[in-house]
Design a protein around this motif. Structure first.
Motif, PDB file in Angstrom:
ATOM      1  N   ASP A  66       0.814  -1.219   0.000  1.00 21.51           N
ATOM      2  CA  ASP A  66       0.000   0.000   0.000  1.00 21.51           C
ATOM      3  C   ASP A  66       0.850   1.272   0.000  1.00 21.51           C
ATOM      4  OD1 ASP A  66       0.832  -0.736   2.638  1.00 21.51           O
ATOM      5  OD2 ASP A  66      -0.522   0.771   3.454  1.00 21.51           O
ATOM      6  N   MET A  67       2.165   1.128   0.020  1.00 20.23           N
ATOM      7  CA  MET A  67       3.037   2.316   0.028  1.00 20.23           C
ATOM      8  C   MET A  67       3.464   2.656  -1.388  1.00 20.23           C
ATOM      9  SD  MET A  67       5.654   1.708   3.194  1.00 20.23           S
ATOM     10  CE  MET A  67       5.992   3.389   3.683  1.00 20.23           C
ATOM     11  N   SER A  68       3.747   3.928  -1.614  1.00 17.81           N
ATOM     12  CA  SER A  68       4.365   4.314  -2.883  1.00 17.81           C
ATOM     13  C   SER A  68       5.859   3.988  -2.792  1.00 17.81           C
ATOM     14  CB  SER A  68       4.172   5.802  -3.139  1.00 17.81           C
ATOM     15  OG  SER A  68       4.970   6.550  -2.245  1.00 17.81           O
ATOM     16  N   GLY A  69       6.488   3.900  -3.949  1.00 15.10           N
ATOM     17  CA  GLY A  69       7.917   3.600  -3.960  1.00 15.10           C
ATOM     18  C   GLY A  69       8.717   4.613  -3.159  1.00 15.10           C
ATOM     19  N   GLU A  70       8.391   5.880  -3.343  1.00 17.16           N
ATOM     20  CA  GLU A  70       9.135   6.930  -2.648  1.00 17.16           C
ATOM     21  C   GLU A  70       8.919   6.865  -1.137  1.00 17.16           C
ATOM     22  OE1 GLU A  70       8.404  10.826  -4.156  1.00 17.16           O
ATOM     23  OE2 GLU A  70      10.329  11.535  -3.361  1.00 17.16           O
ATOM     24  N   ALA A  71       7.657   6.620  -0.737  1.00 15.95           N
ATOM     25  CA  ALA A  71       7.366   6.538   0.706  1.00 15.95           C
ATOM     26  C   ALA A  71       8.123   5.366   1.331  1.00 15.95           C
ATOM     27  CB  ALA A  71       5.866   6.380   0.919  1.00 15.95           C
ATOM     28  N   LEU A  72       8.217   4.257   0.595  1.00 21.05           N
ATOM     29  CA  LEU A  72       8.932   3.097   1.137  1.00 21.05           C
ATOM     30  C   LEU A  72      10.422   3.411   1.297  1.00 21.05           C
ATOM     31  CD1 LEU A  72       8.530  -0.037   1.839  1.00 21.05           C
ATOM     32  CD2 LEU A  72       9.754  -0.371  -0.281  1.00 21.05           C
ATOM     33  N   LEU A  73      11.000   4.067   0.303  1.00 17.22           N
ATOM     34  CA  LEU A  73      12.421   4.426   0.405  1.00 17.22           C
ATOM     35  C   LEU A  73      12.650   5.370   1.585  1.00 17.22           C
ATOM     36  CD1 LEU A  73      13.397   4.950  -3.346  1.00 17.22           C
ATOM     37  CD2 LEU A  73      13.962   3.006  -1.885  1.00 17.22           C
ATOM     38  N   ASP A  74      11.741   6.338   1.753  1.00 15.25           N
ATOM     39  CA  ASP A  74      11.867   7.276   2.881  1.00 15.25           C
ATOM     40  C   ASP A  74      11.763   6.522   4.212  1.00 15.25           C
ATOM     41  OD1 ASP A  74      12.131   9.403   1.199  1.00 15.25           O
ATOM     42  OD2 ASP A  74      10.040  10.048   1.345  1.00 15.25           O
ATOM     43  N   TYR A  75      10.804   5.619   4.273  1.00 17.66           N
ATOM     44  CA  TYR A  75      10.567   4.857   5.509  1.00 17.66           C
ATOM     45  C   TYR A  75      11.797   4.019   5.866  1.00 17.66           C
ATOM     46  CZ  TYR A  75       8.366   1.424   8.640  1.00 17.66           C
ATOM     47  OH  TYR A  75       8.057   0.611   9.700  1.00 17.66           O
ATOM     48  N   MET A  76      12.335   3.334   4.853  1.00 18.70           N
ATOM     49  CA  MET A  76      13.478   2.459   5.128  1.00 18.70           C
ATOM     50  C   MET A  76      14.724   3.267   5.485  1.00 18.70           C
ATOM     51  SD  MET A  76      12.606  -0.505   2.354  1.00 18.70           S
ATOM     52  CE  MET A  76      13.671  -1.831   2.809  1.00 18.70           C
ATOM     53  N   ALA A  77      14.878   4.421   4.850  1.00 17.61           N
ATOM     54  CA  ALA A  77      16.023   5.275   5.205  1.00 17.61           C
ATOM     55  C   ALA A  77      15.860   5.811   6.628  1.00 17.61           C
ATOM     56  CB  ALA A  77      16.141   6.433   4.214  1.00 17.61           C
ATOM     57  N   SER A  78      14.631   6.154   7.003  1.00 19.22           N
ATOM     58  CA  SER A  78      14.411   6.695   8.349  1.00 19.22           C
ATOM     59  C   SER A  78      14.714   5.638   9.416  1.00 19.22           C
ATOM     60  CB  SER A  78      12.973   7.197   8.500  1.00 19.22           C
ATOM     61  OG  SER A  78      12.075   6.112   8.595  1.00 19.22           O
ATOM     62  N   LEU A  79      14.421   4.371   9.102  1.00 22.26           N
ATOM     63  CA  LEU A  79      14.732   3.314  10.074  1.00 22.26           C
ATOM     64  C   LEU A  79      16.236   3.073  10.169  1.00 22.26           C
ATOM     65  CD1 LEU A  79      11.914   0.675   9.391  1.00 22.26           C
ATOM     66  CD2 LEU A  79      11.995   2.431  11.155  1.00 22.26           C
ATOM     67  N   SER A  80      16.959   3.391   9.096  1.00 21.02           N
ATOM     68  CA  SER A  80      18.416   3.234   9.125  1.00 21.02           C
ATOM     69  C   SER A  80      19.085   4.398   9.834  1.00 21.02           C
ATOM     70  CB  SER A  80      18.971   3.148   7.700  1.00 21.02           C
ATOM     71  OG  SER A  80      18.493   1.992   7.066  1.00 21.02           O
ATOM     72  N   ALA A  81      18.339   5.494   9.991  1.00 21.42           N
ATOM     73  CA  ALA A  81      18.873   6.697  10.634  1.00 21.42           C
ATOM     74  C   ALA A  81      20.078   7.249   9.891  1.00 21.42           C
ATOM     75  CB  ALA A  81      19.218   6.422  12.100  1.00 21.42           C
ATOM     76  N   LYS A  82      20.116   7.035   8.560  1.00 21.32           N
ATOM     77  CA  LYS A  82      21.176   7.604   7.740  1.00 21.32           C
ATOM     78  C   LYS A  82      20.538   8.241   6.510  1.00 21.32           C
ATOM     79  CE  LYS A  82      25.113   5.677   6.876  1.00 21.32           C
ATOM     80  NZ  LYS A  82      26.000   4.676   6.255  1.00 21.32           N
ATOM     81  N   PRO A  83      21.085   9.328   6.025  1.00 21.31           N
ATOM     82  CA  PRO A  83      20.471   9.964   4.846  1.00 21.31           C
ATOM     83  C   PRO A  83      20.668   9.105   3.588  1.00 21.31           C
ATOM     84  CG  PRO A  83      22.519  11.057   5.432  1.00 21.31           C
ATOM     85  CD  PRO A  83      22.250  10.065   6.517  1.00 21.31           C
ATOM     86  N   PRO A  84      19.693   9.144   2.688  1.00 22.66           N
ATOM     87  CA  PRO A  84      19.783   8.309   1.468  1.00 22.66           C
ATOM     88  C   PRO A  84      20.638   8.970   0.394  1.00 22.66           C
ATOM     89  CG  PRO A  84      17.677   9.448   1.539  1.00 22.66           C
ATOM     90  CD  PRO A  84      18.407   9.844   2.789  1.00 22.66           C
ATOM     91  N   VAL A  85      21.932   9.074   0.646  1.00 22.14           N
ATOM     92  CA  VAL A  85      22.830   9.865  -0.209  1.00 22.14           C
ATOM     93  C   VAL A  85      22.985   9.292  -1.622  1.00 22.14           C
ATOM     94  CG1 VAL A  85      24.150  10.870   1.679  1.00 22.14           C
ATOM     95  CG2 VAL A  85      24.783   8.603   0.831  1.00 22.14           C
ATOM     96  N   LEU A  86      22.741   7.982  -1.768  1.00 23.47           N
ATOM     97  CA  LEU A  86      22.954   7.376  -3.084  1.00 23.47           C
ATOM     98  C   LEU A  86      21.644   7.151  -3.843  1.00 23.47           C
ATOM     99  CD1 LEU A  86      25.644   4.623  -2.281  1.00 23.47           C
ATOM    100  CD2 LEU A  86      25.996   6.920  -3.192  1.00 23.47           C
TER     101      LEU A  86
END
Lengths: 315, 273
Positions: free
Chosen positions: A85-105
Motif C-alpha cells: 500500500d506504500m508508494s515507492g518513494e514513501a517506502l524508500l523514505d521509511y526504510m532510510a528513516s529506520l536506518s537513521a542515515k540519509p539516502p545519499v545514493l
C-alpha cells in the motif's frame, strides 16, 4: 562466521561453517538450492538463532548484539516482502528513516536502475516483479552502507539492468563497501566478485579468490578432427581426455600446452581448436560432481550430473 | 523512541481502511441503541414490554426484574456494550490488527524491513504493542461517542448521566487491551495471521460463553473468574458511573502479562524464511 551451525530438528542446514569476509571485498557465496546459503544469510541478519557457533559483523554478535551488528548494513529485502500500500518513494523514505542515515545514493541508484519518478509515485501493488526488485535494491544501498548483504540481487532484472547493477556494485566496492552476495548467476559472480565461497550440504568446500580458484583448475581444449579422433592424446604429459565423440574431443590440460601443440603440429587433419580458460561455472559444477562421485578433486568437466545441477542453479 | 512511533504509524496505516470501517460500524451500532429505546417509548416503555417476558427468557436475556428496577435507561443502554455484535466488531478490530501487524508481517516477510536495520526485535514488538493500545483507545471511545450522538438525536425518556459513559470507556479499554495483548502474544509465536485469528476468536468465544452461561447455569459459576468477560461490567459502570477498580486492574494485568510473554516469545524465536 565461526563454527556456525543451524539445525532444524533432524535437518542440519549449516554444519560448522568458518568463514571470514575481508573488508572492502565483493564476496560471492555460491551453492544450489538447499545448500545453506540463505540460512547463513539469515543467521547474519539475526533472523534465526544459531544452534552452535557465532556469526559476527564488525565484531558484534549477530544474535546477541544485532542492533550494533546491523548499524551500518544494507540488506536486500525480498521483492515480495514490501508494503503493497506504500508508494515507492514513501517506502524508500521509511526504510532510510529506520536506518537513521540519509539516502545519499538514492538518485544515483534510481538513475542506474532506471526507476523513474512516475514509478516512485505509484503504489507498490502496481509494480512488476522487476520494478520491486529495483526498488528493494535501491532501498538496500541508498544510505551507502559499509556492508551490503544481497541474496540473489539480480533476480527479476533484465540483462541490461543487470549489467548496470554490476557497475553500481563496482562503484560501491571502489568506495570501500564490503559486499556479500549469493547468486545463482555464476557468470555474474565471476564478473563482480573477487572472492567466493562454495557451500555444499551446509559446509564450505572452497573459499578463495576467483583468480586462485581458476589457477587451480585446468584449461579446456576442444578439438575437431577431419576424421576420427587419433589415438595417443591420453599419453601426452598433462593431458586428460574428458570426452570423445566421433571427430570431436574435449581435453583437460595441465600447466603446459606444449605437448599438445607439438602433437597437433605433426598432423594435417585438425579442423578446429578451441582453448578456454576454466570458467567459474565449470569449477563450481566440478565441486558438486566430485561430491556425488565421492571424491573432492574439484575437476571441472565431464560431469554426467552437470546438466541437472546447472538446471537446478538456473531455477 | 521515534523509530517505534514510525513503525506504529506504518502498521496502523497499512490496515487503516478496515479499521475505519469497523470503528464506523461500532459507532453506528451504539448510535442506534438510543433510537431503538426511544422507539419503544424510552425506559418505561421497555419496562412494560420486559414485564411480559417469561421469567426463564428474562434470565436468558439477563433482563431480570431486579436488573430492570435498578438500572432504568442506563441499564437498557448498557446492553449495547454487552451485545455480541459489539464484542465481535471490537474484537475483529483489535484481533485483526494484532494478527496482521506481527504474524502477518512474518508470513509475508515484511518484518524483515525493520529487522534488517539497526532496530531491535524489542522495538519492533513494542511498536505493535503501541498499535494495539492505540486501537484499544479508539475502540473504547468510539462506542460511547456513537451512543452520545444517538442520545442527543433521539432523546429517549429516562434519566441518564453522560459522564457515566467514561466508566464504560475505561472498562472497555481494559477489556480490549486484554484481548489485544493476548492476540499479540499469539501473533508473536505464530507465523501466519490466520492462525492467530483462529486462536484468538476461539479464546474470545469460549471466554464469552463461560461468562454468559455462568450467569444462568450454576455449575459454571465456579470457573466464571477464568473468563475475561467476568471483569467487564458496562451495566454497573453506566448505572453507577464507576468502573470496578479490581476488574479493570485484573484486565490490565492480564494484558500486561500477555504483552510481556509476547515480547519474550518474539525476541527468542526464529523467523521463517
Amino acid at each position: 562466521m565461526s563454527k556456525l551451525t543451524k539445525r532444524y530438528g533432524p535437518v542440519t542446514a549449516l554444519d560448522g561453517i568458518d568463514l571470514v569476509v575481508p573488508r572492502g571485498v565483493t564476496f560471492g557465496f555460491l551453492g544450489p538450492n538447499g545448500a545453506g546459503k540463505t540460512t547463513a544469510i539469515r543467521l547474519l541478519m539475526g533472523f534465526v538463532r544459531p544452534t552452535a557457533g557465532t556469526a559476527r559483523l564488525w565484531g558484534h554478535d549477530c544474535w546477541r548484539d544485532g542492533v550494533r551488528a546491523r548499524a551500518d548494513l544494507g540488506f536486500l529485502v525480498p521483492a515480495d516482502a514490501l508494503y503493497p500500500d506504500m508508494s515507492g518513494e514513501a517506502l524508500l523514505d521509511y526504510m532510510a528513516s529506520l536506518s537513521a542515515k540519509p539516502p545519499v545514493l538514492r538518485r544515483l541508484l534510481l538513475d542506474a536502475l532506471e526507476l523513474g519518478n512516475d514509478a516512485l509515485g505509484r503504489r507498490l501493488n502496481t509494480y512488476s516483479k522487476g520494478m520491486k526488485q529495483k526498488l528493494a535494491l535501491t532501498a538496500a544501498m541508498q544510505t551507502s552502507p559499509a556492508l551490503l548483504v544481497l541474496d540473489e540481487p539480480t533476480d527479476g532484472l533484465d540483462p541490461l539492468i543487470q549489467r548496470s547493477f554490476e557497475g553500481v556494485l563496482r562503484d560501491l566496492r571502489d568506495r570501500g563497501t564490503t559486499i556479500f552476495m549469493s547468486s545463482h548467476d555464476l557468470a555474474e559472480v565471476e564478473r563482480t566478485c573477487e572472492r567466493v565461497a562454495i557451500i555444499r550440504d551446509g559446509r564450505v568446500v572452497a573459499e578463495q579468490t576467483i583468480a586462485d580458484l581458476k589457477d587451480l583448475h585446468r584449461r579446456v581444449a576442444e578439438i575437431i578432427f577431419a576424421g576420427a579422433v587419433p589415438e595417443g592424446l591420453d599419453s601426452l604429459a598433462g593431458v586428460h581426455v574428458v570426452e570423445r565423440e566421433g571427430s570431436r574431443v574435449v581435453l583437460a590440460l595441465g600447466d603446459s600446452v606444449t605437448p599438445l601443440l607439438q602433437f597437433l603440429g605433426d598432423r594435417d587433419d585438425v579442423v578446429d581448436l578451441l582453448l578456454s580458460p576454466p570458467r567459474l561455472e565449470d569449477i563450481f559444477l566440478g565441486f558438486y560432481d566430485s561430491s556425488r562421485n565421492g571424491h573432492d578433486t574439484g575437476e571441472p568437466i565431464g560431469s554426467s550430473n552437470a546438466p541437472e545441477l546447472a538446471a537446478r542453479m538456473r531455477e | 523512541m521515534s523509530a517505534i512511533v514510525r513503525m506504529t504509524g506504518r502498521v496502523l496505516r497499512s490496515g487503516l481502511p478496515g479499521l475505519i470501517a469497523l470503528l464506523a460500524g461500532l459507532a453506528l451500532f451504539e448510535f442506534v441503541q438510543p433510537l431503538v429505546i426511544a422507539s419503544f417509548g424510552g425506559a418505561q416503555g421497555l419496562d412494560a414490554i420486559m414485564d411480559r417476558i417469561p421469567p426463564a427468557l428474562q434470565a436468558f436475556t439477563r433482563t431480570r426484574p431486579e436488573f430492570l428496577a435498578l438500572s432504568g435507561l442506563a441499564g437498557y443502554l448498557s446492553l449495547g456494550f454487552t451485545h455480541p455484535l459489539y464484542i465481535v466488531l471490537a474484537g475483529a478490530a483489535v484481533i485483526g490488527f494484532a494478527a496482521r501487524a506481527l504474524a502477518g508481517e512474518i508470513d509475508r516477510g515484511i518484518v524483515q524491513i525493520p529487522l534488517a536495520r539497526p532496530i531491535s526485535r524489542s522495538a519492533v514488538y513494542m511498536s505493535r504493542v503501541l498499535g494495539v493500545a492505540t486501537i484499544c483507545g479508539l475502540l473504547a471511545v468510539t462506542g460511547p461517542a456513537g451512543m452520545v450522538a444517538g442520545l442527543l438525536y433521539a432523546r429517549p425518556q429516562g434519566e441518564f448521566v453522560y459522564g457515566h459513559l467514561g466508566a464504560v470507556a475505561l472498562n472497555g479499554l481494559a477489556l480490549f487491551w486484554a484481548i489485544g495483548a493476548l492476540s499479540l502474544w499469539g501473533s508473536a509465536a505464530a507465523s501466519t495471521a490466520g492462525r492467530v485469528v483462529a486462536w484468538a476468536i476461539s479464546l474470545l468465544v469460549l471466554s464469552y460463553f463461560i461468562d454468559y452461561f455462568a450467569g444462568i447455569w450454576t455449575p459454571l459459576q465456579a470457573i466464571a473468574f477464568l473468563s475475561i468477560f467476568a471483569y467487564y461490567d458496562p451495566t454497573a459502570a453506566l448505572v453507577s458511573g464507576h468502573a470496578n477498580g479490581t476488574s479493570v486492574a485484573t484486565l490490565a494485568v492480564v494484558g500486561a502479562v500477555a504483552a510481556l510473554a509476547g515480547l519474550v516469545t518474539f525476541t527468542r524465536r526464529d523467523l521463517p524464511a
